[in-house]
Design a protein around this motif. Sequence first.
Motif, PDB file in Angstrom:
ATOM      1  N   SER A   1      -6.197  -5.989  30.482  1.00 25.22           N
ATOM      2  CA  SER A   1      -7.035  -4.885  30.952  1.00 25.22           C
ATOM      3  C   SER A   1      -7.499  -4.049  29.763  1.00 25.22           C
ATOM      4  N   GLY A   2      -8.449  -3.148  30.017  1.00 26.27           N
ATOM      5  CA  GLY A   2      -8.967  -2.308  28.948  1.00 26.27           C
ATOM      6  C   GLY A   2      -7.881  -1.488  28.275  1.00 26.27           C
ATOM      7  N   GLY A   3      -7.006  -0.882  29.079  1.00 25.57           N
ATOM      8  CA  GLY A   3      -5.930  -0.078  28.518  1.00 25.57           C
ATOM      9  C   GLY A   3      -4.931  -0.915  27.745  1.00 25.57           C
ATOM     10  N   GLU A   4      -4.630  -2.128  28.258  1.00 21.63           N
ATOM     11  CA  GLU A   4      -3.706  -3.018  27.556  1.00 21.63           C
ATOM     12  C   GLU A   4      -4.295  -3.464  26.225  1.00 21.63           C
ATOM     13  N   ARG A   5      -5.595  -3.754  26.220  1.00 24.90           N
ATOM     14  CA  ARG A   5      -6.244  -4.144  24.964  1.00 24.90           C
ATOM     15  C   ARG A   5      -6.184  -3.017  23.948  1.00 24.90           C
ATOM     16  N   ALA A   6      -6.398  -1.796  24.430  1.00 26.82           N
ATOM     17  CA  ALA A   6      -6.369  -0.656  23.514  1.00 26.82           C
ATOM     18  C   ALA A   6      -5.013  -0.558  22.823  1.00 26.82           C
ATOM     19  N   ARG A   7      -3.951  -0.797  23.562  1.00 27.92           N
ATOM     20  CA  ARG A   7      -2.616  -0.711  22.980  1.00 27.92           C
ATOM     21  C   ARG A   7      -2.362  -1.840  21.994  1.00 27.92           C
ATOM     22  N   VAL A   8      -2.850  -3.041  22.297  1.00 29.60           N
ATOM     23  CA  VAL A   8      -2.686  -4.171  21.373  1.00 29.60           C
ATOM     24  C   VAL A   8      -3.504  -3.933  20.100  1.00 29.60           C
ATOM     25  N   LEU A   9      -4.656  -3.326  20.231  1.00 34.51           N
ATOM     26  CA  LEU A   9      -5.472  -3.011  19.059  1.00 34.51           C
ATOM     27  C   LEU A   9      -4.769  -2.008  18.142  1.00 34.51           C
ATOM     28  N   ILE A  10      -4.100  -1.023  18.731  1.00 35.65           N
ATOM     29  CA  ILE A  10      -3.327  -0.075  17.924  1.00 35.65           C
ATOM     30  C   ILE A  10      -2.221  -0.821  17.175  1.00 35.65           C
ATOM     31  N   ALA A  11      -1.550  -1.743  17.875  1.00 35.18           N
ATOM     32  CA  ALA A  11      -0.486  -2.521  17.235  1.00 35.18           C
ATOM     33  C   ALA A  11      -1.038  -3.344  16.074  1.00 35.18           C
ATOM     34  N   ARG A  12      -2.200  -3.967  16.264  1.00 32.43           N
ATOM     35  CA  ARG A  12      -2.783  -4.762  15.179  1.00 32.43           C
ATOM     36  C   ARG A  12      -3.091  -3.882  13.976  1.00 32.43           C
ATOM     37  N   ALA A  13      -3.632  -2.692  14.227  1.00 21.87           N
ATOM     38  CA  ALA A  13      -3.977  -1.794  13.126  1.00 21.87           C
ATOM     39  C   ALA A  13      -2.737  -1.396  12.331  1.00 21.87           C
ATOM     40  N   LEU A  14      -1.601  -1.260  13.019  1.00 19.39           N
ATOM     41  CA  LEU A  14      -0.379  -0.810  12.356  1.00 19.39           C
ATOM     42  C   LEU A  14       0.422  -1.950  11.740  1.00 19.39           C
ATOM     43  N   ALA A  15       0.082  -3.191  12.068  1.00 18.01           N
ATOM     44  CA  ALA A  15       0.863  -4.326  11.580  1.00 18.01           C
ATOM     45  C   ALA A  15       0.815  -4.447  10.058  1.00 18.01           C
ATOM     46  N   GLY A  16      -0.247  -3.952   9.440  1.00 18.36           N
ATOM     47  CA  GLY A  16      -0.356  -4.013   7.987  1.00 18.36           C
ATOM     48  C   GLY A  16       0.368  -2.903   7.269  1.00 18.36           C
ATOM     49  N   ASP A  17       1.114  -2.074   8.007  1.00 15.56           N
ATOM     50  CA  ASP A  17       1.892  -0.979   7.424  1.00 15.56           C
ATOM     51  C   ASP A  17       1.025  -0.075   6.547  1.00 15.56           C
ATOM     52  N   PRO A  18      -0.092   0.421   7.090  1.00 16.07           N
ATOM     53  CA  PRO A  18      -0.995   1.232   6.276  1.00 16.07           C
ATOM     54  C   PRO A  18      -0.465   2.643   6.057  1.00 16.07           C
ATOM     55  N   GLN A  19      -0.911   3.250   4.975  1.00 17.65           N
ATOM     56  CA  GLN A  19      -0.586   4.660   4.749  1.00 17.65           C
ATOM     57  C   GLN A  19      -1.446   5.547   5.637  1.00 17.65           C
ATOM     58  N   TRP A  20      -2.650   5.067   5.963  1.00 22.01           N
ATOM     59  CA  TRP A  20      -3.597   5.841   6.749  1.00 22.01           C
ATOM     60  C   TRP A  20      -4.010   5.049   7.978  1.00 22.01           C
ATOM     61  N   LEU A  21      -4.036   5.712   9.127  1.00 27.29           N
ATOM     62  CA  LEU A  21      -4.593   5.145  10.347  1.00 27.29           C
ATOM     63  C   LEU A  21      -5.792   5.983  10.750  1.00 27.29           C
ATOM     64  N   LEU A  22      -6.952   5.345  10.790  1.00 24.75           N
ATOM     65  CA  LEU A  22      -8.187   5.981  11.233  1.00 24.75           C
ATOM     66  C   LEU A  22      -8.569   5.346  12.562  1.00 24.75           C
ATOM     67  N   ALA A  23      -8.646   6.133  13.617  1.00 23.83           N
ATOM     68  CA  ALA A  23      -8.876   5.585  14.949  1.00 23.83           C
ATOM     69  C   ALA A  23     -10.001   6.339  15.641  1.00 23.83           C
TER      70      ALA A  23
END
Length: 258
Positions: free
Chosen positions: A140-162
């Motif tokens: 679902s749209g909400g589930e995708r949004a959460r998976v996208l956040i996880a993908r963004a954080l998987a690289g252990d970035p210092q900065w998250l821009l959302a």
Amino acid sequence: MNLLAVENLFVRLGGKAVLNGVTAAFAPGLVTAIVGPNGAGKSTLLDCLAALRQPQSGQVILGDRPLRTMPSRQRARRIAYLPQHAEIAWAVDGRTFVGLGRTPYVGAWGLTARDRAAVEQVMSATGVQDFADRVVSTLSGGERARVLIARALAGDPQWLLADEPLAGLDPGHVLDACDLFRRLADEEGRGVVLTLHDLDAALRVADRVIVLAEGRILADGAPRLALSPDVLKQAYGVEARVLEGAHGPVLEMVGRAG
């Protein structure tokens, strides 16, 4: 301090000044919400911070270095960007999709044991373990949004821009996402910069709010101050005020400004 900063940014799109002399510095360990009416320049500012758009003049600095001079792989390890309308077209499972966030670290032999461990850790931290074996395009749209956040954080970035990361989430998952952004800043020291339409969420999650209007910074400061009645009237044309709710400040919308 390793600041992410914009200096006197000017961006014109289609002959219109979308950003008009914007200067701001963002610090690690804080959540900053960028708000403002449609067309205020919020997404454009975030695109510049992520080096996805080059301004006509001005620059973006990370630490003591212009962002545009940094190799793309190095930049991707430091800054993760979550777009507003991310398309998921691949028929891959959630674990594989989140693993794409490790791309800046992946060598010729693919994901290492360390990469796979990082993926499992971030899926647990973001509460998307149940999607690990599901095809992402069926979520679902909400589930995708959460998976996208996880993908963004998987690289252990210092900065998250959302860009509008709460869009499409139900109220419970909005609260979960706000709590996650707070943990990223408070416990892990990351810099989190969000564009938001939801002003109540901005009051809840942000240490600092920047209000954009017509490509300029109208207000910049603590949420209660930046979202004062005068600012809300100027930016949105509404009469509103911040009240103290049972669990923190909330916005009362009175009506259109007369």
